[in-house]
Every structure is written in structure tokens, then in C-alpha cells.
Design a protein around this motif. Structure first.
Motif, mmCIF file in Angstrom:
data_model
loop_
_atom_site.group_PDB
_atom_site.id
_atom_site.type_symbol
_atom_site.label_atom_id
_atom_site.label_comp_id
_atom_site.label_asym_id
_atom_site.label_seq_id
_atom_site.Cartn_x
_atom_site.Cartn_y
_atom_site.Cartn_z
ATOM 1 N N ILE A 19 71.880 78.345 53.870
ATOM 2 C CA ILE A 19 70.634 78.108 54.631
ATOM 3 C C ILE A 19 70.706 76.774 55.357
ATOM 4 C CG2 ILE A 19 68.152 77.652 54.370
ATOM 5 C CD1 ILE A 19 68.209 79.683 52.023
ATOM 6 N N LEU A 20 71.205 75.747 54.673
ATOM 7 C CA LEU A 20 71.307 74.418 55.276
ATOM 8 C C LEU A 20 72.271 74.439 56.459
ATOM 9 C CD1 LEU A 20 70.247 71.510 54.845
ATOM 10 C CD2 LEU A 20 72.351 71.050 53.581
ATOM 11 N N LYS A 21 73.348 75.191 56.334
ATOM 12 C CA LYS A 21 74.315 75.309 57.423
ATOM 13 C C LYS A 21 73.666 75.961 58.642
ATOM 14 C CE LYS A 21 78.447 75.480 59.380
ATOM 15 N NZ LYS A 21 79.124 74.246 59.874
ATOM 16 N N LEU A 22 72.900 77.013 58.429
ATOM 17 C CA LEU A 22 72.215 77.699 59.526
ATOM 18 C C LEU A 22 71.162 76.790 60.148
ATOM 19 C CD1 LEU A 22 71.842 81.206 57.835
ATOM 20 C CD2 LEU A 22 73.427 80.578 59.672
ATOM 21 N N PHE A 23 70.480 76.003 59.317
ATOM 22 C CA PHE A 23 69.500 75.038 59.831
ATOM 23 C C PHE A 23 70.200 73.998 60.702
ATOM 24 C CE2 PHE A 23 67.553 70.821 59.321
ATOM 25 C CZ PHE A 23 66.276 71.057 59.845
ATOM 26 N N SER A 24 71.357 73.528 60.267
ATOM 27 C CA SER A 24 72.085 72.505 61.035
ATOM 28 C C SER A 24 72.528 73.052 62.386
ATOM 29 C CB SER A 24 73.292 72.000 60.245
ATOM 30 O OG SER A 24 74.306 72.984 60.157
ATOM 31 N N GLU A 25 72.685 74.378 62.480
ATOM 32 C CA GLU A 25 73.052 75.009 63.747
ATOM 33 C C GLU A 25 71.837 75.287 64.619
ATOM 34 O OE1 GLU A 25 75.247 78.413 62.452
ATOM 35 O OE2 GLU A 25 76.990 77.224 61.807
ATOM 36 N N ASP A 26 70.664 74.846 64.153
ATOM 37 C CA ASP A 26 69.399 74.912 64.904
ATOM 38 C C ASP A 26 68.923 76.347 65.138
ATOM 39 O OD1 ASP A 26 67.236 73.585 65.882
ATOM 40 O OD2 ASP A 26 68.067 73.212 67.875
ATOM 41 N N LEU A 27 69.117 77.206 64.156
ATOM 42 C CA LEU A 27 68.565 78.549 64.235
ATOM 43 C C LEU A 27 67.114 78.527 63.797
ATOM 44 C CD1 LEU A 27 71.447 80.785 62.820
ATOM 45 C CD2 LEU A 27 71.080 79.955 65.145
ATOM 46 N N THR A 28 66.342 79.507 64.230
ATOM 47 C CA THR A 28 64.938 79.592 63.851
ATOM 48 C C THR A 28 64.820 80.104 62.417
ATOM 49 O OG1 THR A 28 64.667 81.882 64.595
ATOM 50 C CG2 THR A 28 64.326 80.120 66.244
ATOM 51 N N ALA A 29 63.622 79.972 61.845
ATOM 52 C CA ALA A 29 63.384 80.462 60.482
ATOM 53 C C ALA A 29 63.612 81.965 60.401
ATOM 54 C CB ALA A 29 61.965 80.113 60.046
ATOM 55 N N THR A 30 63.207 82.688 61.438
ATOM 56 C CA THR A 30 63.408 84.140 61.457
ATOM 57 C C THR A 30 64.893 84.477 61.468
ATOM 58 O OG1 THR A 30 61.321 84.523 62.621
ATOM 59 C CG2 THR A 30 62.968 86.258 62.751
ATOM 60 N N GLN A 31 65.665 83.779 62.288
ATOM 61 C CA GLN A 31 67.110 84.023 62.352
ATOM 62 C C GLN A 31 67.779 83.703 61.022
ATOM 63 O OE1 GLN A 31 67.741 81.434 65.767
ATOM 64 N NE2 GLN A 31 68.287 83.194 67.059
ATOM 65 N N ILE A 32 67.378 82.594 60.401
ATOM 66 C CA ILE A 32 67.968 82.193 59.119
ATOM 67 C C ILE A 32 67.641 83.222 58.044
ATOM 68 C CG2 ILE A 32 67.911 80.453 57.286
ATOM 69 C CD1 ILE A 32 67.422 78.356 59.460
ATOM 70 N N ALA A 33 66.390 83.715 58.035
ATOM 71 C CA ALA A 33 65.988 84.733 57.062
ATOM 72 C C ALA A 33 66.805 86.007 57.242
ATOM 73 C CB ALA A 33 64.491 85.026 57.201
ATOM 74 N N ASN A 34 66.989 86.419 58.484
ATOM 75 C CA ASN A 34 67.732 87.650 58.751
ATOM 76 C C ASN A 34 69.200 87.537 58.343
ATOM 77 O OD1 ASN A 34 65.465 88.913 59.805
ATOM 78 N ND2 ASN A 34 65.943 88.363 61.931
ATOM 79 N N ILE A 35 69.813 86.392 58.612
ATOM 80 C CA ILE A 35 71.233 86.210 58.303
ATOM 81 C C ILE A 35 71.455 86.007 56.808
ATOM 82 C CG2 ILE A 35 73.232 84.697 58.633
ATOM 83 C CD1 ILE A 35 72.123 84.108 61.461
ATOM 84 N N SER A 36 70.592 85.220 56.177
ATOM 85 C CA SER A 36 70.780 84.867 54.767
ATOM 86 C C SER A 36 70.270 85.933 53.804
ATOM 87 C CB SER A 36 70.086 83.539 54.460
ATOM 88 O OG SER A 36 68.667 83.685 54.580
#
Length: 234
Positions: A19-36
Motif C-alpha cells: 500500500i505504501l509503495k502504491l501511495f508513493s507512486e501517487d495513485l488514488t485511494a480507489t486505485q490502491i484499493a483495487n490493486i491491493s
């Protein structure tokens, strides 16, 4: 579940680092939820805590007093009122009855710093940008002039206040950083299509953090930050 980055976590350390890695890549909360595969509610909770830790870190580096900024966070998060506060548009069609979010930008020792200015009005910054003396009677002139730029988030507009340098090259570099920071911030905030007044400061400080560490591995920087200052879900 043991997680040295997040006390009281119900997620494994591996999943949190994802999750932290996806956040560092500046993805939205929706994108992070979908990927993780983690719920949007949980992602929002974690991202809020990450941003709060970024705020604390940025404020620890800030040389000027951040009393106004700190109270801004306290009103929004320590007392739990942020869910029902008025949203602040970040487009030029902002409703006139909504007080705009105004913040100052200045550069010191190769870093850009920001500060919310809750008692500064749109008319004040327009006046000082035009060189008028009306601010002298208000008592905010000196405080505003210490910034290199002031942004009216309601109008989505940056006002250059001055570079504060007799050295032309240093002044240009400073203004380049102010413009560069505002370019990054404008791009990032546009995707939200409007911000809660109390989340505006969190996103502003996140932009400050991202800009100041733009030439570094942001994920590694966040890992080191959270090793030193772990999050706490309680």
C-alpha cells in the motif's frame, strides 16, 4: 499482527508496504484499493494516517512558526469534525459564500515550505500583489511579504509576492521552485475536483513533501520515516 510500521494493524507488514509503495507512486485511494485488494474504507484510514505523519515531519523541518497550520489540523482531525465540513472547490467557479483556502509558499535552504493563512483574504493578497498599501492598515503586510508566493486555492491562482533576493540568479531559482511546486500541487489537487477544508492542509503538506523529495526514492524515504515514527491505529 506484527507490523513495525503500523501498530495495531490488521494487515501484514508485506501488505502495508505494498500500500505504501502504491501511495508513493501517487495513485488514488480507489486505485490502491483495487490493486491491493484492501477495502476502500481501510485504505482511506491508512492514507490519512500516513499523511498526518508527513504533516508532522514537514512541520518539524519548518523554521517558521506553524501555529496557524497546527490549529488547522487540530480542528479537522483531533476533534473529528472533518466529515461534515464545507467542501472547498479548487476551480474558478467556487461559490462566493465559501471562504477560500489561502496558503503561502517560501523557500529556505533548498526546501519549499507552505503555511495556511486562515486570516488572509483574497482582497489582501490581490492588493499586495499590485503593490498597494492597503495591507499596512490591516497589520498583515510583513507576515505576507515573507512568502515568495501566495495561492488562492478557490481561484486556483498563484500570486508572486517577491523573491527576497538582491542576487538575480538566486531570486530566479527561488521563483522557479515556487512555480515548480505550484505546478505539482495544481496537478495533484485537480484530480480531487474539490477538497474538504480540513483535508486541504494534509494534501498541501503531502505536495510539499513530494516536491522536496522529488529527486529521491519516495518509497524508501517513507519507509525510513515510518521506521522512525510508526503509525498507530488506536
Amino acid at each position: 499482527m506484527k507490523n513495525k510500521f503500523l501498530k495495531g494493524a490488521h494487515l501484514s507488514e508485506r501488505k502495508f508496504k505494498e500500500i505504501l509503495k502504491l501511495f508513493s507512486e501517487d495513485l488514488t485511494a480507489t486505485q490502491i484499493a483495487n490493486i491491493s485488494g484492501v477495502s476502500r474504507v481501510t485504505i482511506n484510514s491508512y492514507l490519512k494516517k500516513i499523511r498526518m505523519q508527513i504533516v508532522r515531519y514537514c512541520e518539524s523541518l519548518q523554521p517558521e512558526s506553524t501555529a496557524n497550520a497546527a490549529s488547522w489540523v487540530s480542528r479537522g482531525y483531533d476533534h473529528g469534525h472533518h466529515d461534515h465540513d464545507t467542501a472547498v472547490a479548487v476551480k474558478t467557479d467556487v461559490d462566493r459564500i465559501v471562504r477560500p483556502v489561502i496558503f503561502g509558499i517560501y523557500k529556505l535552504e533548498q526546501k519549499v515550505f507552505t503555511e495556511i493563512l486562515p486570516d488572509v483574504s483574497r482582497s489582501m493578497i490581490q492588493a499586495i500583489a499590485r503593490g498597494r498599501s492597503v495591507l499596512e492598515t490591516v497589520g498583515n503586510a510583513e507576515r505576507i511579504r515573507r512568502f515568495n508566493g501566495v495561492v488562492d486555492l478557490g481561484q486556483y491562482r498563484l500570486y508572486h509576492i517577491g523573491n527576497g533576493h538582491h542576487d538575480a540568479d538566486a531570486g530566479k531559482a527561488m521563483l522557479d521552485d515556487v512555480d515548480g511546486f505550484w505546478g505539482l500541487t495544481k496537478h495533484r489537487l485537480a484530480k480531487f475536483k474539490g477538497l474538504n477544508r480540513n483535508t486541504a492542509y494534509l494534501h498541501l503538506k503531502e505536495c510539499e513533501f513530494r516536491y522536496n523529495y522529488r529527486n529521491e526514492d519516495l518509497y524508501a524515504t517513507l519507509i525510513n520515516l515510518l521506521k522512525t515514527f510508526p503509525l498507530n491505529l488506536s
